[in-house]
Structures are given as structure tokens and as C-alpha cells.
Write a protein that holds these residues in place. Structure first.
Motif, mmCIF file in Angstrom:
data_model
loop_
_atom_site.group_PDB
_atom_site.id
_atom_site.type_symbol
_atom_site.label_atom_id
_atom_site.label_comp_id
_atom_site.label_asym_id
_atom_site.label_seq_id
_atom_site.Cartn_x
_atom_site.Cartn_y
_atom_site.Cartn_z
ATOM 1 N N ARG A 200 1.404 -0.947 0.103
ATOM 2 C CA ARG A 200 -0.172 -0.337 -0.042
ATOM 3 C C ARG A 200 0.921 1.739 0.161
ATOM 4 N N PRO A 201 -0.090 2.792 -0.664
ATOM 5 C CA PRO A 201 1.008 3.364 -0.906
ATOM 6 C C PRO A 201 1.519 4.001 0.904
ATOM 7 N N ALA A 202 2.642 4.515 0.941
ATOM 8 C CA ALA A 202 2.880 4.935 2.267
ATOM 9 C C ALA A 202 2.957 6.348 2.334
ATOM 10 N N PHE A 203 2.426 7.512 2.694
ATOM 11 C CA PHE A 203 2.141 8.635 2.336
ATOM 12 C C PHE A 203 3.586 9.628 3.642
ATOM 13 N N ALA A 204 3.705 8.579 4.354
ATOM 14 C CA ALA A 204 4.745 9.505 5.999
ATOM 15 C C ALA A 204 6.032 9.171 5.151
ATOM 16 N N ASP A 205 5.790 7.935 4.519
ATOM 17 C CA ASP A 205 7.488 7.514 4.005
ATOM 18 C C ASP A 205 7.487 8.225 2.974
ATOM 19 N N ILE A 206 6.580 9.082 1.733
ATOM 20 C CA ILE A 206 7.163 9.640 0.897
ATOM 21 C C ILE A 206 7.848 11.286 0.852
ATOM 22 N N GLN A 207 6.994 12.016 2.443
ATOM 23 C CA GLN A 207 7.021 12.840 2.601
ATOM 24 C C GLN A 207 8.552 12.925 3.361
ATOM 25 N N LEU B 231 -14.796 0.228 -8.035
ATOM 26 C CA LEU B 231 -13.453 0.346 -8.014
ATOM 27 C C LEU B 231 -13.690 0.955 -6.812
ATOM 28 N N TYR B 232 -14.611 2.025 -5.522
ATOM 29 C CA TYR B 232 -14.807 2.408 -5.132
ATOM 30 C C TYR B 232 -14.780 1.730 -3.477
ATOM 31 N N ALA B 233 -15.653 0.491 -4.382
ATOM 32 C CA ALA B 233 -15.662 -0.682 -3.226
ATOM 33 C C ALA B 233 -14.263 -1.263 -2.753
ATOM 34 N N LEU B 234 -13.113 -1.550 -3.806
ATOM 35 C CA LEU B 234 -12.185 -2.225 -3.697
ATOM 36 C C LEU B 234 -10.837 -1.499 -2.880
ATOM 37 N N ALA B 235 -10.922 -0.434 -3.669
ATOM 38 C CA ALA B 235 -10.162 0.278 -3.134
ATOM 39 C C ALA B 235 -10.344 0.849 -1.246
ATOM 40 N N GLU B 236 -11.759 1.078 -1.094
ATOM 41 C CA GLU B 236 -12.018 0.877 0.840
ATOM 42 C C GLU B 236 -11.705 -0.324 1.652
ATOM 43 N N GLN B 237 -12.303 -1.892 0.547
ATOM 44 C CA GLN B 237 -11.834 -2.664 0.823
ATOM 45 C C GLN B 237 -10.308 -3.181 1.137
ATOM 46 N N GLN B 238 -9.178 -2.562 0.707
ATOM 47 C CA GLN B 238 -7.922 -2.536 0.333
ATOM 48 C C GLN B 238 -6.995 -1.128 1.614
ATOM 49 N N GLN B 239 -7.978 -0.694 2.088
ATOM 50 C CA GLN B 239 -7.288 0.436 2.863
ATOM 51 C C GLN B 239 -6.941 1.361 2.156
ATOM 52 N N LEU B 240 -7.090 1.787 0.654
ATOM 53 C CA LEU B 240 -6.162 2.618 -0.291
ATOM 54 C C LEU B 240 -7.022 3.684 0.157
#
Length: 168
Positions: free
Chosen positions: A76-83, A153-162
Motif C-alpha cells: 500500500r502507498p505509505a504517504f508518511a514515507d514519501i513525505q 473500484l471504490y468498494a475495492l479501494a475501500e476494502q484494501q484501505q486505499l
């Protein structure tokens, strides 16, 4: 459409949907043998992400790609890491970070290709040009689109905690 934000996801046949990557907006200028990365303030951030110099090998230059710089943790994308990475200035620390937790460039649009400005072309044409111009691999990812099925796609993103999805 951000997960948990106001506004409901929707389906529409005339929309393309793609995942929203939680990262830092970036434009990659790819020329023969070199890549330059510029953030949304047009600052050159190439030296902050030395591992991305290799993406030049995956594109037909010259081209300009619009995308997102992302660091992944557990898929999953880790925003704190890229920041954190964006704030680094010490070349040694940057080099260590690039080896330990590399940044990826997720391309979602192409602004220039085959000697022409593509910004005024329809989105579906630009997406096709993106896939013709760039070969995915290593640290370069091509954002995939889903036609007409925003709710799924929204449901998938929500399920994957994106973070959410983008409707264009």
C-alpha cells in the motif's frame, strides 16, 4: 472520491476510473539517457530519488509523464514515507533510503510524446499513447483504468484501505 469523504461513488459509461495513489505529484521529463523529476511547484527533485534514473530505459524519449511518486509498505502507498523522503537533502541518507525503501513513479498521463504536445487530445487517446510509449517495470508503474464501474473500484479501494479513486 476519497474513502470516507462526502459524495457517493457513481457508475457512468463516459467516465474512466483509476485508483488514487497517496503520494507526491510529479512530472517526469524523459530524454535520451536522462530523466528529470519536477514536483507540483516545478522544483527539480531528481536528486532526491536517484533510483528513478532507471525509468529512462522504459520509455521512448522524448516524453513527459504526469504521475505520482509513491513509496509502498505492505503493498500500500505509505504517504508518511514519501513525505519524509521528500524532505531529505543529505546525499548519503538519500542513497540509503533509495536502497532500503525505493520510490516508485506511477504514471497516469502523458503530456508529450512522439514529438507532439498531447495535452489537448482526448483522455482515452493519451492513455493509449502512455501504454505505447512506456514499458512498465522496475520502479515505473502505469496506472490502470476501469471504464464505467466507479462503485466497484471504490468498494475495492475501500476494502484494501486505499485513499480512494479518481473519476475522469
Amino acid at each position: 472520491m476519497l474513502i470516507g469523504a462526502s459524495g457517493a461513488p457513481f457508475d457512468a459509461d463516459d467516465y474512466l476510473y483509476e485508483l488514487k495513489f497517496d503520494g507526491i505529484r510529479c512530472v517526469a521529463y524523459i530524454e535520451e539517457g536522462r530523466v528529470q523529476l519536477r514536483n507540483k511547484r516545478a522544483l527539480d527533485v531528481t536528486q532526491t530519488y536517484p533510483e528513478l534514473a532507471s525509468i529512462v530505459q522504459q520509455a521512448k524519449p522524448p516524453c513527459i509523464l504526469d504521475g505520482e511518486l509513491v513509496i509502498f509498505r505492505d503493498g500500500r502507498p505509505a504517504f508518511a514515507d514519501i513525505q519524509r523522503r521528500a524532505l531529505m537533502t543529505d546525499p548519503f541518507r538519500i542513497s540509503l533510503a533509495a536502497q532500503k525503501v525505493p520510490a516508485y513513479f506511477v504514471a497516469f498521463d502523458i503530456l508529450f510524446a512522439q514529438g507532439m504536445d498531447t495535452m489537448h487530445r482526448p483522455l482515452h487517446e493519451r492513455k493509449a499513447m502512455l501504454f505505447e510509449t512506456v514499458k512498465e517495470g522496475n520502479l515505473l508503474i502505469l496506472s490502470r483504468v476501469i471504464e464505467g464501474k466507479g462503485k466497484a473500484l471504490y468498494a475495492l479501494a475501500e476494502q484494501q484501505q486505499l485513499e480512494g479513486i479518481v473519476a475522469k
